[in-house]
Design a protein around this motif. Structure first.
Motif, short mmCIF file in Angstrom:
data_model
loop_
_atom_site.label_atom_id
_atom_site.label_comp_id
_atom_site.label_asym_id
_atom_site.label_seq_id
_atom_site.Cartn_x
_atom_site.Cartn_y
_atom_site.Cartn_z
N GLU A 177 -0.76 -2.31 -31.72
CA GLU A 177 -0.53 -2.46 -30.29
C GLU A 177 0.59 -3.45 -30.01
OE1 GLU A 177 -4.95 -1.85 -28.43
OE2 GLU A 177 -4.63 -3.64 -29.66
N GLN A 189 -1.57 1.85 -37.39
CA GLN A 189 -1.96 1.72 -36.00
C GLN A 189 -1.71 0.29 -35.53
OE1 GLN A 189 -3.18 4.13 -33.87
NE2 GLN A 189 -2.92 5.70 -35.46
N SER A 221 -1.78 8.82 -37.47
CA SER A 221 -0.92 7.86 -38.17
C SER A 221 -1.82 6.85 -38.86
CB SER A 221 0.01 7.15 -37.18
OG SER A 221 0.66 6.06 -37.81
N ASP A 233 0.51 11.40 -40.93
CA ASP A 233 1.72 10.64 -41.30
C ASP A 233 2.93 11.51 -41.61
OD1 ASP A 233 0.77 7.97 -41.09
OD2 ASP A 233 -0.25 8.14 -43.00
N LEU A 269 6.14 0.16 -26.53
CA LEU A 269 5.88 1.25 -27.47
C LEU A 269 5.23 2.44 -26.79
CD1 LEU A 269 4.34 -1.21 -30.02
CD2 LEU A 269 6.39 0.10 -30.53
N GLU A 270 5.66 3.62 -27.18
CA GLU A 270 4.93 4.83 -26.80
C GLU A 270 3.62 4.85 -27.59
OE1 GLU A 270 5.54 6.87 -24.54
OE2 GLU A 270 7.68 7.21 -24.24
N PHE A 275 8.46 5.71 -34.97
CA PHE A 275 7.66 5.40 -33.79
C PHE A 275 8.59 5.26 -32.59
CE2 PHE A 275 5.09 3.70 -37.33
CZ PHE A 275 3.94 4.44 -37.13
N VAL A 281 0.93 5.39 -30.25
CA VAL A 281 1.02 5.73 -31.67
C VAL A 281 0.20 6.99 -31.91
CG1 VAL A 281 0.49 4.96 -34.01
CG2 VAL A 281 1.32 3.32 -32.32
N HIS A 292 7.18 11.41 -39.03
CA HIS A 292 8.38 10.58 -39.13
C HIS A 292 9.59 11.40 -39.57
CE1 HIS A 292 5.94 6.99 -38.70
NE2 HIS A 292 5.14 7.43 -39.65
N ASN A 349 2.47 -2.39 -26.54
CA ASN A 349 2.25 -1.00 -26.15
C ASN A 349 2.07 -0.87 -24.63
OD1 ASN A 349 -0.36 -1.82 -25.60
ND2 ASN A 349 -1.36 -0.36 -26.96
#
Length: 793
Positions: A189, A187, A184, A48, A177-178, A125, A180, A51, A145
């Motif tokens: 989707e 999580q 992290s 984490d 979304l790329e 993200f 994750v 960011h 995602n």
């Protein structure tokens, strides 16, 4: 000149190819393990932390008299933003349900999180398509995602496309979304604006100032004094929280600590990986240094000639550094190939989808630099020590060859390193045994319920017509109860191994000042009967007796009765702290392990969910295992007649109970691999050293045999020093291992006790392997023809 260094290095390595091979084997296997462990450590330590403005991101925690957890009340976010100017932004990240997305007749479901429009203002993200500043502004927007996008739209950019969500709502895809990051704690989707969740009646009824189920994240202003901000929270709680929750406290913690609160074992895993990686690197370093030092005595004359012809210490050091470096570079190349093709896939398999390791050469440059520094340090030490030692020897004695007859006469350093190496190996062996034995104990322990011939169907299949499904399901239950091969049937919202983390404070009607925190769940009749859970008092739910639900019947466990301070419970009445609804206790279950044995059995309450509740699980207890396949095939056929989005799935309870310890299996496999590696390296090193010692004492052995020494006597002479070193290692290792194993096992609420004879047996096994290793080569040397021995030098 450098060309000559290279030539001499390769000639020397080839001349001593046995020792070169031993070094390559130990180094490549050891470094491969170190690569995986260092990658895991790096991912764990940077959890984490990817960011932007990471040090300004916090999450809200709630604490009561018994625990501190990572959830809080839902309305808190808006009020915190209004009350404290130190808080710049905030967002909810709420799990509630996983939405179904339909496009052109294709349905797909993804791990869904409901978030505020400020989500991308707090977190970093990345989006492959779409604009993060506007992607969540519209209530009927949805982000998906790459996998879901590919499944629904192929390789096209789906931004702007309209999809149907949960069969009725039209949403616009506003972003893709790329992936994750694996490290992290958040999580997902699918992302959906939380305004959609707030429109749900059931959600609104729970989203009050009492229930703590919300995950709330804050971004504070740079330079904020967190301690000072937290000191204002007690007044905030007294002002806003519900009457039954004013004794709670709220805290904010850095996002990098989220994983450690959520999974207290994670930090132990990281430290364990650090310890094992350190052990591996130390063992392979010791082996390389010992073998290089031992082999260096055969090169004493070479170094002396170099010095006579004008070589400086720097030139001698370069030669030895270069040789160590060549071996290490070759070993590193082999280790990376082995790690990427075998060890990392094996590691990911036992992690079962959580924090998967993938080598990214651009992102993992720090890990590669760490490995490079380690290798350079090992090469420097392994090359420096023998070079410095040989440089100090008297040139005249060395040229005459007087050292060759008394090799390693002052080998206290070598001996100390051998002891350290075997100490680490024995500790690893006992550590691996403790993990294995603890796993076996938890898998085979009596859990307080019957796990054999129990099949659990995941009955919540997302039916398209719930009312019709309820009617059909009632008939299915009746048919199962009439089946001669079925002993009992129960429906429930939970089953052992899958209990919710759902708690509430309850008060006894007779002692209103005493609060007890109970874990709560819903079941139907025959739950205790189906799982063969003993009732120590009263009865389980009954469809006939409890059909009206007038007295709000509940069944508690033994721990709950003790926590409430009761000697008898049936007929006693309790109510939740947040409302006055009265529940009547009708039975007390004997304590059973509804979660892993590493967790303590907590006070538990079950409420009655009704006769034909279409719950998450349908449990079928069979009379034996002969007709399971037949009955399940018929059940699948009937349940497929109810149109649903999810496929028919079931599992055997015995297998699920075993599966919950797969993590421990993975840890054991990793420790076991490292342990076997350390044994191989240690024994290979001993083999190399005894071989060298035997070669250097060839003439001595020949003279002793001529004077009448037996093969047995010569073998003992050559091997006794190594055996003594291993005995010293055992004496040192056993107390260390005992301390380590005891500390590890105490992390489990229910654990084994390693018996004294286990430590003795491991020590004896280490001694036996050493005797076999050195004995083989000693006997071989002792059996050599003395005529040849006397000519050899």
């Amino acid at each position: 000149m450098f060309k000559n260094y290279i030539k001499i290095a390769f000639r020397s390595l080839w001349k001593n190819r046995l020792f070169t091979g031993i070094n390559l084997l130990g180094l490549s296997l050891g470094l491969a393990s170190a690569v995986v462990l260092i990658l895991f450590i790096q991912r764990g330590l940077t959890f984490d932390t990817f960011h932007k403005d990471n040090d300004q991101i916090y999450f809200v925690q709630t604490a009561d008299k018994e625990s501190r957890y990572n959830q809080t009340v839902y309305p808190i976010l808006d009020q915190l933003l209004k009350t404290y100017p130190e808080i710049e932004k905030g967002t909810h990240i709420q799990g509630w349900n996983n939405v179904w997305i339909n496009y052109n007749g294709k349905d797909i479901q993804g791990n869904t999180k409901y978030v505020d429009s400020t989500f991308f203002d707090v977190f970093s993200f990345q989006l492959k398509y779409g604009n993060p500043s506007t992607a969540l502004k519209d209530r009927q927007s949805i982000l998906i995602n790459g996998d879901i996008a590919a499944a629904l739209f192929g390789d096209k950019n789906p931004v702007g496309k309209t999809v149907t969500v949960n069969d009725t709502l039209n949403f616009t895809v506003t972003g893709v979304l790329e992936p994750v990051p694996a490290n992290s704690s958040i999580q997902f989707e699918v992302l959906v604006p939380i305004a959609n969740l707030e429109a749900d009646k059931g959600f609104r009824e729970n989203a009050d100032w009492y229930n703590t189920f919300a995950a709330v994240y804050l971004k504070v202003k740079a330079g904020t004094d967190i301690g000072k901000l937290e000191s204002k929270f007690p007044k905030f709680v007294k002002t806003h929280f519900a009457e039954g929750a004013k004794d709670r406290t709220i805290h904010i913690a850095p996002i990098k600590d989220f994983i450690h609160f959520q999974n207290p074992f994670f930090k132990s895993m990281i430290y364990g990986a650090m310890t094992i990686a350190g052990f591996i690197l130390l063992i392979i370093s010791i082996n390389l240094i010992n073998l290089n030092t031992a082999v260096s005595f055969t090169r004493a004359k070479e170094v002396a000639v170099r010095k006579v012809t004008g070589s400086t210490l720097r030139q001698i050091l370069i030669q030895f550094w270069l040789e160590s470096g060549i071996v290490l570079v070759a070993a590193l190349t082999l280790s990376i190939i082995f790690a990427v093709t075998y060890l990392i896939p094996q590691f990911n398999e036992f992690r079962q989808g959580r924090m998967q390791l993938m080598v990214n050469w651009q992102q993992d440059y720090a890990t590669m630099l760490i490995l490079l520094v380690i290798i350079c340090a090992i090469a420097f030490i392994a090359g420096t020590y023998p070079a410095m030692y040989l440089n100090k020897l008297d040139i005249r004695d060395t040229i005459k060859g007087t050292l060759t007859s008394k090799p390693q006469s002052k080998g206290w350093t070598k001996n100390s390193l051998i002891v350290v190496q075997f100490v680490l190996t024995i500790v690893l062996i006992l550590g691996a045994l403790s993990v294995r034995m603890q796993t076996g104990f938890m898998r085979n322990a009596h859990v307080g319920f019957d796990k054999e011939n129990v099949v659990i169907v995941q009955s919540d299949m997302q039916y398209k017509n719930v009312d019709a499904a309820m009617g059909q399901f009632s008939g299915i239950l009746d048919d199962l109860k009439q089946n001669p091969y079925v002993k009992s049937v129960a429906t429930s919202g939970v089953v052992p191994t899958k209990y919710w983390s759902n708690y509430n404070l309850y008060l006894s009607e007779s002692e209103p000042d005493k609060e007890v925190r109970l874990r709560q769940a819903g079941t139907s009749s025959a739950y205790a009967q189906t799982y063969n859970i003993s009732m120590i008092e009263g009865r389980d739910f009954s469809d006939e007796l409890d059909k009206n639900g007038e007295n709000n019947p509940v069944v508690i466990n033994e721990s709950a009765m003790k926590a409430l301070g009761w000697k008898t419970a049936v007929g006693k009445r309790i109510h939740p702290k947040n409302n006055d609804k009265i529940y009547t206790v009708i039975g007390v279950m004997k304590d059973f392990h509804y979660q892993e044995l590493k967790e303590k059995i907590e006070p538990l309450i079950h409420w009655y969910e009704g006769k034909t509740a279409l719950n998450s699980y349908l449990t079928v207890k069979f009379t034996d295992d002969r007709h399971v396949a037949e009955v399940m095939a018929g059940l699948e056929k009937k349940m497929k007649m109810m149109p649903a989005k999810k496929p028919f799935k079931f599992f055997y309870l015995s297998e699920e109970l075993s599966r919950q310890y797969n993590d421990l299996d993975g840890i054991w496999k990793m420790v076991n691999f490292v342990t076997m590696l350390s044994i191989v390296i240690a024994l290979a090193g001993i083999f190399g050293l005894i071989t060298l010692a035997a070669n250097q004492r060839t003439k001595e052995v020949g003279i002793r045999k001529v004077l009448g020494a037996s093969v047995h006597g010569v073998a003992i002479l050559l091997s006794k020093d190594f055996v003594i070193l291993v005995l010293i290692s055992i004496v040192i290792a056993i107390p260390l291992a005992y301390t380590f194993v005891k500390s590890y096992l105490q992390k489990y609420e229910y654990h084994i006790t390693m018996q004294w004879y286990t430590y003795v047996m491991v020590g004896a096994a280490a001694l036996l392997l050493t005797i076999l290793t050195v004995g083989f080569q000693s006997v071989r040397a002792a059996m050599m023809d003395p005529v040849k021995s006397l000519k050899s030098e």
